[in-house]
Motif scaffolding. Structure first.
Motif, PDB file in Angstrom:
ATOM      1  N   GLN A  33     -11.848  -0.861 -10.020  1.00  0.00           N
ATOM      2  CA  GLN A  33     -10.761  -0.089 -10.404  1.00  0.00           C
ATOM      3  C   GLN A  33      -9.812  -0.593 -11.357  1.00  0.00           C
ATOM      4  O   GLN A  33      -9.141   0.073 -12.035  1.00  0.00           O
ATOM      5  CB  GLN A  33      -9.869   0.376  -9.218  1.00  0.00           C
ATOM      6  N   HIS A  76       0.671  -1.191   0.007  1.00  0.00           N
ATOM      7  CA  HIS A  76      -0.265  -0.037  -0.067  1.00  0.00           C
ATOM      8  C   HIS A  76       0.928   1.384   0.094  1.00  0.00           C
ATOM      9  O   HIS A  76       0.775   2.208  -0.779  1.00  0.00           O
ATOM     10  CB  HIS A  76      -0.873  -0.013   1.328  1.00  0.00           C
ATOM     11  N   GLU A  88       1.053   3.695  -3.195  1.00  0.00           N
ATOM     12  CA  GLU A  88       0.196   4.955  -2.790  1.00  0.00           C
ATOM     13  C   GLU A  88       1.111   6.172  -3.263  1.00  0.00           C
ATOM     14  O   GLU A  88       0.876   7.156  -3.799  1.00  0.00           O
ATOM     15  CB  GLU A  88      -0.440   4.994  -1.606  1.00  0.00           C
ATOM     16  N   SER A 145     -13.923  -3.197  -4.300  1.00  0.00           N
ATOM     17  CA  SER A 145     -13.583  -1.614  -5.101  1.00  0.00           C
ATOM     18  C   SER A 145     -12.369  -2.109  -6.016  1.00  0.00           C
ATOM     19  O   SER A 145     -12.563  -1.338  -6.942  1.00  0.00           O
ATOM     20  CB  SER A 145     -13.379  -0.668  -3.746  1.00  0.00           C
ATOM     21  N   ALA A 146     -11.612  -2.646  -5.677  1.00  0.00           N
ATOM     22  CA  ALA A 146     -10.378  -3.256  -6.579  1.00  0.00           C
ATOM     23  C   ALA A 146     -11.070  -3.564  -8.163  1.00  0.00           C
ATOM     24  O   ALA A 146     -10.460  -3.198  -9.016  1.00  0.00           O
ATOM     25  CB  ALA A 146      -9.649  -4.215  -6.034  1.00  0.00           C
ATOM     26  N   GLN A 161      -5.828  -1.374  -3.351  1.00  0.00           N
ATOM     27  CA  GLN A 161      -6.911  -2.225  -2.758  1.00  0.00           C
ATOM     28  C   GLN A 161      -6.914  -3.307  -2.496  1.00  0.00           C
ATOM     29  O   GLN A 161      -7.401  -4.019  -1.620  1.00  0.00           O
ATOM     30  CB  GLN A 161      -8.209  -1.349  -3.437  1.00  0.00           C
ATOM     31  N   LYS A 206     -14.869  -4.881   1.287  1.00  0.00           N
ATOM     32  CA  LYS A 206     -15.163  -3.380   0.510  1.00  0.00           C
ATOM     33  C   LYS A 206     -14.118  -3.152  -0.245  1.00  0.00           C
ATOM     34  O   LYS A 206     -14.163  -2.666  -1.370  1.00  0.00           O
ATOM     35  CB  LYS A 206     -15.340  -2.356   1.611  1.00  0.00           C
ATOM     36  N   MET A 207     -12.705  -3.509   0.461  1.00  0.00           N
ATOM     37  CA  MET A 207     -11.383  -3.130  -0.427  1.00  0.00           C
ATOM     38  C   MET A 207     -11.489  -3.933  -2.003  1.00  0.00           C
ATOM     39  O   MET A 207     -11.148  -3.189  -2.909  1.00  0.00           O
ATOM     40  CB  MET A 207     -10.382  -3.393   0.463  1.00  0.00           C
ATOM     41  N   VAL A 259      -4.608  -3.854   0.454  1.00  0.00           N
ATOM     42  CA  VAL A 259      -5.478  -3.313   1.774  1.00  0.00           C
ATOM     43  C   VAL A 259      -6.336  -4.474   2.083  1.00  0.00           C
ATOM     44  O   VAL A 259      -6.540  -4.713   2.979  1.00  0.00           O
ATOM     45  CB  VAL A 259      -5.797  -1.963   1.600  1.00  0.00           C
ATOM     46  N   GLY A 260      -7.095  -5.027   1.197  1.00  0.00           N
ATOM     47  CA  GLY A 260      -8.199  -5.835   1.369  1.00  0.00           C
ATOM     48  C   GLY A 260      -7.622  -7.193   2.028  1.00  0.00           C
ATOM     49  O   GLY A 260      -8.403  -7.916   2.818  1.00  0.00           O
ATOM     50  N   VAL A 271      -4.627   2.200  -8.026  1.00  0.00           N
ATOM     51  CA  VAL A 271      -5.332   2.227  -6.825  1.00  0.00           C
ATOM     52  C   VAL A 271      -5.905   0.951  -6.696  1.00  0.00           C
ATOM     53  O   VAL A 271      -6.213   0.338  -5.523  1.00  0.00           O
ATOM     54  CB  VAL A 271      -6.575   3.328  -7.168  1.00  0.00           C
TER      55      VAL A 271
END
Length: 178
Positions: free
Chosen positions: A75, A25, A29, A71-72, A49, A67-68, A52-53, A45
């Motif tokens: 993206q 991350h 980032e 979302s990935a 994610q 959620k992560m 992070v997930g 991004v």
């Protein structure tokens, strides 16, 4: 000289050899933020994610993980993944499978590997791992408390000091000496 950004190679090594998703991350980032307007920004991004997930899932934060990773999926574009040497269809399949496992909440954490489609990229990562004494695709050390809970255990003194300096500057700008 690699055909891929150095930060991305570092991300892949953190991801597959050290299983240090927190550092994944951090490195991606910083790279992403330094490149506004980069056509691969959405994929950077998405990769952040994914890391992070998995960090959340490994800590049993299944809501955060879901959620992560969800979302990935939104993206990560096929074109971007192809440009980064990732097999897009296989990546989507692995993320969807992981989301289904998380939803069932009965599955213990297991590592997920990014499906690299460029054999030269994988060979470069394996070579760099060997140079650093690391093992490519090493499993997570689930007994390593620091690795699992790094966000709360790392030294944050420089971050705290920078925030205090920022508050002091803002107070002075508003004419309110601290």
């Amino acid at each position: 000289m690699s055909a891929y950004p150095e930060a991305y190679i570092d991300y892949l090594i953190y991801f597959h050899a050290e299983r240090d998703f927190f550092e994944c991350h951090e490195v991606m980032e910083e790279f992403w933020k330094e490149r506004p307007g980069d056509p691969l920004a959405s994929c950077y991004v998405g990769l952040i994610q994914v890391a992070v997930g998995l960090y959340h899932q490994r800590r049993n934060n299944l809501i955060g993980a879901s959620k992560m990773l969800g979302s990935a999926l939104n993206q990560l574009t096929d074109e971007g993944m192809a440009a980064l040497g990732i097999a897009a269809d296989l990546m989507r399949s692995r993320l969807k499978e992981r989301l289904a496992q998380i939803a069932s909440a009965g599955t213990a954490y297991e590592d997920l590997d990014l499906p690299l489609s460029d054999p030269r990229l994988e060979a470069e990562c394996v070579e760099r791992c060997a140079e650093r004494g690391l093992t490519w695709r090493r499993p997570s050390d689930l007994a390593d408390t620091y690795l699992i809970h790094k966000h709360s255990l790392r030294d944050r003194s420089s971050v705290v000091a920078e925030r205090e300096l920022s508050r002091t500057r803002k107070a002075r700008q508003r004419g309110m000496e601290p």
